[in-house]
Design an enzyme around this catalytic site. Sequence first.
Site, PDB file in Angstrom:
ATOM      1  N   GLU A   1       0.947  -1.792   0.381  1.00 37.50           N
ATOM      2  CA  GLU A   1       0.250   0.037  -0.160  1.00 37.50           C
ATOM      3  C   GLU A   1       0.978   1.773   0.474  1.00 37.50           C
ATOM      4  O   GLU A   1       1.903   1.217   1.122  1.00 37.50           O
ATOM      5  CB  GLU A   1      -0.979   0.451   1.086  1.00 37.50           C
ATOM      6  CG  GLU A   1      -2.408   0.899   1.173  1.00 37.50           C
ATOM      7  CD  GLU A   1      -2.959   1.426   2.516  1.00 37.50           C
ATOM      8  OE1 GLU A   1      -3.332   1.961   2.489  1.00 37.50           O
ATOM      9  OE2 GLU A   1      -2.454  -0.015   3.127  1.00 37.50           O
TER      10      GLU A   1
ATOM     11  N   GLU B   1       4.122   8.841  -1.423  1.00 40.94           N
ATOM     12  CA  GLU B   1       2.550   9.063  -1.456  1.00 40.94           C
ATOM     13  C   GLU B   1       1.264  10.845  -2.496  1.00 40.94           C
ATOM     14  O   GLU B   1       0.716  10.009  -3.784  1.00 40.94           O
ATOM     15  CB  GLU B   1       1.057   8.450  -0.533  1.00 40.94           C
ATOM     16  CG  GLU B   1       0.016   8.407  -0.477  1.00 40.94           C
ATOM     17  CD  GLU B   1      -1.100   8.058   0.846  1.00 40.94           C
ATOM     18  OE1 GLU B   1      -2.317   7.945   1.028  1.00 40.94           O
ATOM     19  OE2 GLU B   1      -0.548   8.004   1.687  1.00 40.94           O
TER      20      GLU B   1
ATOM     21  N   ASN C   1      -2.742  -1.679   7.789  1.00 45.19           N
ATOM     22  CA  ASN C   1      -4.598  -2.341   7.530  1.00 45.19           C
ATOM     23  C   ASN C   1      -3.563  -3.837   7.719  1.00 45.19           C
ATOM     24  O   ASN C   1      -4.169  -4.393   6.839  1.00 45.19           O
ATOM     25  CB  ASN C   1      -4.420  -2.095   6.033  1.00 45.19           C
ATOM     26  CG  ASN C   1      -4.854  -0.151   6.397  1.00 45.19           C
ATOM     27  OD1 ASN C   1      -5.105   0.483   7.651  1.00 45.19           O
ATOM     28  ND2 ASN C   1      -4.462   0.015   5.388  1.00 45.19           N
TER      29      ASN C   1
ATOM     30  N   ARG D   1      -1.296   4.110  16.751  1.00 42.95           N
ATOM     31  CA  ARG D   1      -1.693   5.581  15.617  1.00 42.95           C
ATOM     32  C   ARG D   1      -2.883   6.027  16.331  1.00 42.95           C
ATOM     33  O   ARG D   1      -3.824   5.512  16.641  1.00 42.95           O
ATOM     34  CB  ARG D   1      -1.820   5.028  13.943  1.00 42.95           C
ATOM     35  CG  ARG D   1      -0.392   3.765  14.078  1.00 42.95           C
ATOM     36  CD  ARG D   1      -1.070   3.373  12.511  1.00 42.95           C
ATOM     37  NE  ARG D   1      -0.238   4.646  11.532  1.00 42.95           N
ATOM     38  CZ  ARG D   1      -0.877   5.228  10.402  1.00 42.95           C
ATOM     39  NH1 ARG D   1      -2.444   4.770  10.266  1.00 42.95           N
ATOM     40  NH2 ARG D   1      -0.461   6.332   9.721  1.00 42.95           N
TER      41      ARG D   1
ATOM     42  N   ASP E   1      -3.548  14.263   6.277  1.00 45.65           N
ATOM     43  CA  ASP E   1      -3.393  13.085   6.024  1.00 45.65           C
ATOM     44  C   ASP E   1      -1.249  13.165   5.060  1.00 45.65           C
ATOM     45  O   ASP E   1      -1.831  13.103   3.864  1.00 45.65           O
ATOM     46  CB  ASP E   1      -3.883  11.552   5.952  1.00 45.65           C
ATOM     47  CG  ASP E   1      -3.947  10.872   5.021  1.00 45.65           C
ATOM     48  OD1 ASP E   1      -2.920  10.013   5.342  1.00 45.65           O
ATOM     49  OD2 ASP E   1      -4.555  10.269   3.847  1.00 45.65           O
TER      50      ASP E   1
ATOM     51  N   GLU F   1       5.037  10.149  13.051  1.00 45.17           N
ATOM     52  CA  GLU F   1       5.236   9.839  12.025  1.00 45.17           C
ATOM     53  C   GLU F   1       4.935  10.255  10.463  1.00 45.17           C
ATOM     54  O   GLU F   1       4.579  11.057  10.688  1.00 45.17           O
ATOM     55  CB  GLU F   1       3.569   8.701  12.102  1.00 45.17           C
ATOM     56  CG  GLU F   1       3.717   8.115  10.995  1.00 45.17           C
ATOM     57  CD  GLU F   1       2.244   7.021  10.704  1.00 45.17           C
ATOM     58  OE1 GLU F   1       1.951   6.717  11.890  1.00 45.17           O
ATOM     59  OE2 GLU F   1       2.081   6.952   9.961  1.00 45.17           O
TER      60      GLU F   1
ATOM     61  N   TRP G   1     -13.216  12.869   1.859  1.00 42.51           N
ATOM     62  CA  TRP G   1     -12.409  11.881   0.911  1.00 42.51           C
ATOM     63  C   TRP G   1     -12.618  12.832  -0.838  1.00 42.51           C
ATOM     64  O   TRP G   1     -11.882  12.036  -1.811  1.00 42.51           O
ATOM     65  CB  TRP G   1     -12.957  10.596   0.245  1.00 42.51           C
ATOM     66  CG  TRP G   1     -12.849   9.537   1.694  1.00 42.51           C
ATOM     67  CD1 TRP G   1     -11.791  10.009   2.187  1.00 42.51           C
ATOM     68  CD2 TRP G   1     -12.698   7.922   1.632  1.00 42.51           C
ATOM     69  NE1 TRP G   1     -11.967   9.392   3.671  1.00 42.51           N
ATOM     70  CE2 TRP G   1     -12.385   7.739   2.721  1.00 42.51           C
ATOM     71  CE3 TRP G   1     -13.311   7.176   0.910  1.00 42.51           C
ATOM     72  CZ2 TRP G   1     -12.214   6.322   3.323  1.00 42.51           C
ATOM     73  CZ3 TRP G   1     -13.230   5.875   1.318  1.00 42.51           C
ATOM     74  CH2 TRP G   1     -13.022   5.511   2.408  1.00 42.51           C
TER      75      TRP G   1
ATOM     76  N   GLU H   1     -11.084   4.561   9.033  1.00 37.41           N
ATOM     77  CA  GLU H   1     -10.898   3.615   7.968  1.00 37.41           C
ATOM     78  C   GLU H   1     -11.449   2.813   8.244  1.00 37.41           C
ATOM     79  O   GLU H   1     -11.320   1.393   7.343  1.00 37.41           O
ATOM     80  CB  GLU H   1      -9.863   3.557   7.238  1.00 37.41           C
ATOM     81  CG  GLU H   1      -9.178   5.049   6.878  1.00 37.41           C
ATOM     82  CD  GLU H   1      -7.536   5.463   5.867  1.00 37.41           C
ATOM     83  OE1 GLU H   1      -8.244   6.287   5.695  1.00 37.41           O
ATOM     84  OE2 GLU H   1      -7.150   4.784   6.289  1.00 37.41           O
TER      85      GLU H   1
END
Length: 683
Positions: free
Chosen positions: A145, A370, A188, A302, A342, A364, A518, A269
């Site tokens: 991912e 990304e 995930n 997290r 994000d 983090e 989103w 999520e």
Amino acid sequence: MKQLLLLLYCLFFFHAVVAEDGSKLWLRLPTEAQATVKCNKQSPTLDVAVKELRQSWQGVSVTLSLQQTKSLRALGSEGYTIHTSPDGQQLTIASSGESGLLYGAFHLLRLQATGENLTALHLSERPSFDIRILNHWDNLDRTIERGYAGRSLWLWDELPATLSPRYAAYARANASVGINATVLNNVNASPQILSLDYLEKVKALADTFRPYCLKVYLAINFSSPSILGGLPTSDPLDPLVRKWWNQKVNEIYKLIPDFGGFLVKANSEGLPGPQDFGRTHADGANMLADALKPHKGVVLWRAFVYNPDDEDRAKQAYQEFVPLDGQFRDNVIIQVKNGPVDFQPREPFSPLFGAMKQTPVMAEVQITQEYLGFSNHLCFLAPMWKECLDSDTYQQGEGSTVARITDGSLYGRRPTAIAGVANTGDDVNWCGHDFAQSNWYAFGRLAWSHQLSSEQIADEWVAQTWGMKNKALTEMMLASREAIVSYMMPLGLHHLFAWGHHYGPEPWCDVPGARPDWMPSYYHKADALGIGFNRSSTGSNATAQYHTPLCEAFDNVQTCPENLLLWFHHVPWDHRMKNNRTLWDELCYTYNKGTQQARNFQKVWDNVEKFVDSQRFREVQHRLKIQARDAVWWRDACLLYFQQFSKRMIPAELERPVHELNDMMNYKLPISNYECPPYGFTP
């Protein structure tokens, strides 16, 4: 004889090509130096340190000395000193721990590779953070991912019987920059990672990494007790669930005595977590912490949580975690993304860093790009991370930087940590783009010493990776992140990406039934009046999550930093910027500036062709061409779309768009081809 010479020539040519394919990263050192190196003890770790120096050190003889003096113990087991003898004929690397000697050996080789003066060394070093950890978002099927450099390094189907030589090479690269921990799997997480079959595979990797002082961690699925263990619940307060985790942790440590602990993404999520059972994040984290505590393991929990409701997404982590401050066990660290949303090209620092006064927090950051052009765009990320670490939260007044809060110097809490989402894959050069290697390197160096400057880190990496010091390359790297912000999302704009990927622009994106947060329009809120998300006291009031004087500065459109203006305010198109341009004109100028910078990167790179091997030169050149085209795509898409609302002309002196808005709005980027469409494309 001629055939033999031809064969030798072919072998030499083949070796030269392989040697310059990027696989050596920044470790392009001499390998036949045969230096004189002594050590007062033997172990797998010390053997690595001795081997590295013997094959690459070109100076005077070196002694590795494991000592338990008061001054060395004060540096910790990972700290070290390097001293030259009075006669200049001997170097001594000393530490109270084997890992310190390993890191000292690599630092000495770094000084040699970067051309530092080695005649009279007297230095001491210790890491800024206890846990310096990579997070691999790798799945068990070897997909990654947010991975843009091939498939996962971990060949799960072959483990534990077969060990790829890349595993030791990976551990060595991490040790060379002081990274001491790694999470092997995606946040995930599949529960299957905790099955005995997979734990045996993890053990094989941990055994390979151990001589390089690299500890293994695992991301876990919170529902593992029910999915993997067959229990009717995964409630963290249920005695059977707690027993299951205790037994599972004991099983892990029996296989891997130096196992580091768990990374957890919960109630985010759609992933399961303690809130599914009416419990809190503290309840869930503490259950795992209690199981790990006897083994000195830690929980990295997290804070990336948000719900699809009317509340500003940027506020939600703060709202969930601040009420729990002080309720976590002392072996729990809250892992906080550098910004409140994000990993956007630019965000303010997360207000959680300045809010959790009784709970350790860690940053983090994302090494993989990304939201920054994947492995097609050159983007050196040290300036971005420094921007966060050096930000003053004012939690205890002036000087309460994110770095001081997270490194333990403000409150003295241990352990301390920093995490980077890895950008490695099975591509020959590890990272896809040769310059993307610099971000793996930069994360390690900043995790070791956050006082280092971005320029110093770039200089080091250029010298070691390209075999030369080149100011133009360093300056290009230092300018690259700001250039991307300029041609993608300047002045605080964020999350303008296309549906289904985070590569190309799609500020018009509207998917029926999709979550509002989103959609790009949730963030840019462009209309006839202006553009930007109102997070001031007249809007979502996210500014109130920051301490004085930041709260007041962010809250006022006149005092808000202009590079975050549209993050915190919905601003009229005719608002006057500090340079007296209107907001609309400033957007146009900034998008064009970023586009020109991307083009200029090609010029800088072309000028070093004679100093760089042809294979890597061509690879970088190809990606810089993609980046230059992508910059135009971003500029045209955003300006033409927002022009519909502003109703204003692009300043006459600026370059005109080369795309048509309708064509761009109808174009869907093939997932297998992350690259901008050609000029004049047909949707």
